[in-house]
Design an enzyme around this catalytic site. Structure first.
Site, PDB file in Angstrom:
ATOM      1  N   SER A  62      36.639  46.205  34.029  1.00 20.37           N
ATOM      2  CA  SER A  62      36.726  44.773  34.360  1.00 20.37           C
ATOM      3  C   SER A  62      38.185  44.321  34.427  1.00 20.37           C
ATOM      4  O   SER A  62      38.590  43.599  35.350  1.00 20.37           O
ATOM      5  CB  SER A  62      36.015  43.938  33.288  1.00 20.37           C
ATOM      6  OG  SER A  62      34.644  44.196  33.299  1.00 20.37           O
ATOM      7  N   ARG A  98      40.741  43.086  37.761  1.00 17.87           N
ATOM      8  CA  ARG A  98      41.441  41.790  37.714  1.00 17.87           C
ATOM      9  C   ARG A  98      42.956  41.968  37.800  1.00 17.87           C
ATOM     10  O   ARG A  98      43.656  41.138  38.392  1.00 17.87           O
ATOM     11  CB  ARG A  98      41.024  41.031  36.452  1.00 17.87           C
ATOM     12  CG  ARG A  98      39.573  40.511  36.567  1.00 17.87           C
ATOM     13  CD  ARG A  98      38.957  40.283  35.194  1.00 17.87           C
ATOM     14  NE  ARG A  98      37.677  39.599  35.242  1.00 17.87           N
ATOM     15  CZ  ARG A  98      36.487  40.198  35.438  1.00 17.87           C
ATOM     16  NH1 ARG A  98      36.423  41.507  35.635  1.00 17.87           N
ATOM     17  NH2 ARG A  98      35.366  39.493  35.423  1.00 17.87           N
ATOM     18  N   ARG A 115      22.168  44.983  46.238  1.00 16.35           N
ATOM     19  CA  ARG A 115      22.362  44.000  45.155  1.00 16.35           C
ATOM     20  C   ARG A 115      22.530  42.578  45.708  1.00 16.35           C
ATOM     21  O   ARG A 115      23.102  42.379  46.778  1.00 16.35           O
ATOM     22  CB  ARG A 115      23.564  44.408  44.282  1.00 16.35           C
ATOM     23  CG  ARG A 115      23.296  45.770  43.639  1.00 16.35           C
ATOM     24  CD  ARG A 115      24.425  46.212  42.751  1.00 16.35           C
ATOM     25  NE  ARG A 115      24.578  45.348  41.594  1.00 16.35           N
ATOM     26  CZ  ARG A 115      25.548  45.492  40.704  1.00 16.35           C
ATOM     27  NH1 ARG A 115      26.458  46.450  40.849  1.00 16.35           N
ATOM     28  NH2 ARG A 115      25.621  44.684  39.667  1.00 16.35           N
ATOM     29  N   ASP A 144      26.160  45.641  29.766  1.00 17.63           N
ATOM     30  CA  ASP A 144      26.236  46.998  30.335  1.00 17.63           C
ATOM     31  C   ASP A 144      25.838  48.077  29.324  1.00 17.63           C
ATOM     32  O   ASP A 144      25.768  49.259  29.676  1.00 17.63           O
ATOM     33  CB  ASP A 144      27.656  47.276  30.837  1.00 17.63           C
ATOM     34  CG  ASP A 144      27.995  46.421  32.055  1.00 17.63           C
ATOM     35  OD1 ASP A 144      27.065  46.017  32.783  1.00 17.63           O
ATOM     36  OD2 ASP A 144      29.190  46.146  32.269  1.00 17.63           O
TER      37      ASP A 144
HETATM   38  C1  S3P Z   1      31.487  42.369  34.995  1.00 17.86           C
HETATM   39  C2  S3P Z   1      30.479  41.511  34.667  1.00 17.86           C
HETATM   40  C3  S3P Z   1      29.090  41.935  34.401  1.00 17.86           C
HETATM   41  C4  S3P Z   1      28.993  43.440  34.178  1.00 17.86           C
HETATM   42  C5  S3P Z   1      29.815  44.217  35.148  1.00 17.86           C
HETATM   43  C6  S3P Z   1      31.281  43.826  35.052  1.00 17.86           C
HETATM   44  C7  S3P Z   1      32.818  41.829  35.270  1.00 17.86           C
HETATM   45  O1  S3P Z   1      28.286  41.599  35.515  1.00 17.86           O
HETATM   46  O2  S3P Z   1      27.652  43.871  34.239  1.00 17.86           O
HETATM   47  O3  S3P Z   1      29.695  45.602  34.897  1.00 17.86           O
HETATM   48  O4  S3P Z   1      33.796  42.613  35.296  1.00 17.86           O
HETATM   49  O5  S3P Z   1      32.950  40.610  35.449  1.00 17.86           O
HETATM   50  P1  S3P Z   1      27.627  40.112  35.648  1.00 17.86           P
HETATM   51  O6  S3P Z   1      28.709  39.146  35.664  1.00 17.86           O
HETATM   52  O7  S3P Z   1      26.875  40.134  36.953  1.00 17.86           O
HETATM   53  O8  S3P Z   1      26.721  39.983  34.465  1.00 17.86           O
END
Ligand code: S3P
Length: 442
Positions: free
Chosen positions: A22, A26, A122, A320
């Site tokens: 994540s 970013r 998705r 996750d």
């Molecule tokens: C993430 C948010 C989550 C997570 C994904 C990474 C992110 O998804 O499941 O693996 O980096 O913002 P959701 O925001 O759809 O719950």
């Protein structure tokens, strides 16, 4: 390639897991929107993140790899990205796709996005709805799915949007679109979700405000059109990757593993809380902060686990980690009930169905509800002896390889390829600790 996981020797050692996925996405996105050079250490070099790096380059940023995890970006400034000459292929990455859709919504050109078979099934409506309110236009395949074209607006409207589901991806998409809107963009989330976008926006110099709400949610806002300034940032280890060796250590008798330099943002630590509720011996040491994110070394020691009720409110902080939690629950004594987990059906695969099917094949008693999963553990090692279809889902692949390390007979997975989307080097790392993951001979 298919892999087989046999009952492991004690899992022992101290290792660093790859960088947080994540945070890596970013870092690349905000680095591309900053002025000057951004230096990123510890970037996750996995397919999902490399797709985002390639996309930022296609949008006009300079993105250079200087060494292992060591990347430098020269950004174009907020609103300064340029029309890409080709389709942006985000591979397996929902985060990459949704965050980019947000960013592109406030750039006045058209870009085309696609992905692999998993990403193309998705739902994207969840980001298209607020981004349309801001002025962006989309043409998507039926069911609001990829491939799609996004035409950003030259005059983005800074909206106030309440998320219908607690999703960090949707929150981040709106905040990134708001970055190039005049005025302040507000997002209300029904429950707090990972706040890496907010922390990193601040780190780059944006004005972000976060207020707790009486109903347990949060109001988040960003003041648009700031000058973001490049700088240095270090990506911590990914707790969502650490989860796999951590649970293996809890389940294989005699094990003790330390995972060094892991990001322990409280909005990502629901798995640890749950495992501790189950009686797990997990400790966090050497706590520190890196680039605004809390980091620690996590040690896990094998021991008996008991079934627990996992509160629905905890779901956003461990979304996750349910596949690997279900594996721990299968080895625990008693019933573990997970509720409020319907979002698992729209991840890289339908994870509720995949976990229920896989555990059943391994001899575990499971009940699957529309948005719940109940696992009945006996406290004994599950039978194993199954071949699991991973369905382009890295976390299903890794979770069942962990189960193989703890079950009576081996567990195989049909395709280990998806693991590279988040955890390159998974099999050698696990084997270095005492696991026995080997190519399966047909
Ligand atoms: C993430 C948010 C989550 C997570 C994904 C990474 C992110 O998804 O499941 O693996 O980096 O913002 P959701 O925001 O759809 O719950």
């Amino acid at each position: 390639m298919s892999l087989i996981s046999r009952r492991a020797a004690p899992v022992v050692g101290s290792v660093a897991v790859p960088g947080d996925k994540s945070i890596s996405h970013r870092a690349l996105i905000l680095g591309a929107c900053a002025v000057g050079e951004t230096r990123v250490a510890g970037l996750l070099e996995a397919d999902d993140v490399l797709r985002t790096a390639a996309a930022m380059e296609a949008l006009g940023a300079r993105v250079d790899r200087h060494g292992d995890g060591d990347w430098r970006l020269w950004g174009r400034g907020v609103g300064g990205l340029a029309e890409p000459a080709r389709v942006l292929d985000m591979g397996n990455s929902g985060t990459g796709a949704r965050l980019l859709m947000g960013l592109l919504a406030s750039h006045p050109f058209t870009a085309f996005l696609t992905g692999d078979e998993s990403l193309c099934r998705r739902p994207m409506a969840r980001v298209m709805t607020p981004l349309r309110q801001m002025g962006a236009a989309f043409v998507a395949r039926s069911g609001d799915r990829l491939p799609l074209a996004v035409t950003g607006t030259a005059a983005p409207v800074p909206i106030a949007y309440t998320l219908p589901v607690a999703s960090a991806q949707v929150k981040s998409a709106v905040l990134l679109a708001g970055l190039n809107a005049p005025g302040t963009t507000h997002v209300t989330e029904p429950a707090p979700t990972r706040d890496h976008t907010e922390s990193m926006l601040r780190h780059f110099g944006a004005e972000v405000r976060v207020d707790e709400r009486a109903d347990g949610g949060r109001d988040v806002s960003v003041v648009g059109q700031p000058e973001l300034t490049g700088g240095a940032l270090a990506v911590p280890g990914d707790i969502s990757s650490a989860a796999f060796p951590l649970v293996a250590a809890l389940l294989v008798p005699g094990s003790r593993v330390t995972l060094t330099g892991v990001g322990v943002n409280p909005l990502r630590c629901g798995l640890i809380e749950t495992l501790v509720d189950m009686g797990a011996r997990v400790t966090l040491d050497n706590r520190r902060r890196e680039a605004g994110e809390p980091v620690a070394d996590i040690t896990a020691e094998a021991g008996p686990l008991v079934g627990v009720e996992v509160p629905a409110a905890r779901a956003p902080t461990m979304i996750d980690e349910y596949p690997v939690l279900a594996v721990a629950a299968a080895c625990a004594k008693g019933t573990t009930r997970m509720t409020g987990v319907g979002e698992l059906r729209v991840k890289e695969s339908d994870r509720l169905a995949a976990v229920a099917r896989g555990l059943t094949a391994c001899g575990v008693t499971v009940e699957e509800g529309p948005d719940s999963l109940t696992v009945h553990g006996t406290g004994e090692a599950p039978a194993g002896d199954a071949n699991i279809a991973t369905d382009l889902d890295h976390r299903i692949a890794m979770a069942f390889l962990v189960l193989g390390a703890a079950s009576a007979r081996p567990v195989a997975i049909d395709d280990a390829g998806p693991i590279d989307t988040s955890f390159p080097g998974f099999a050698p790392l696990m084997n270095g600790l005492g696991c026995r993951l080997e190519p399966a001979t047909p």
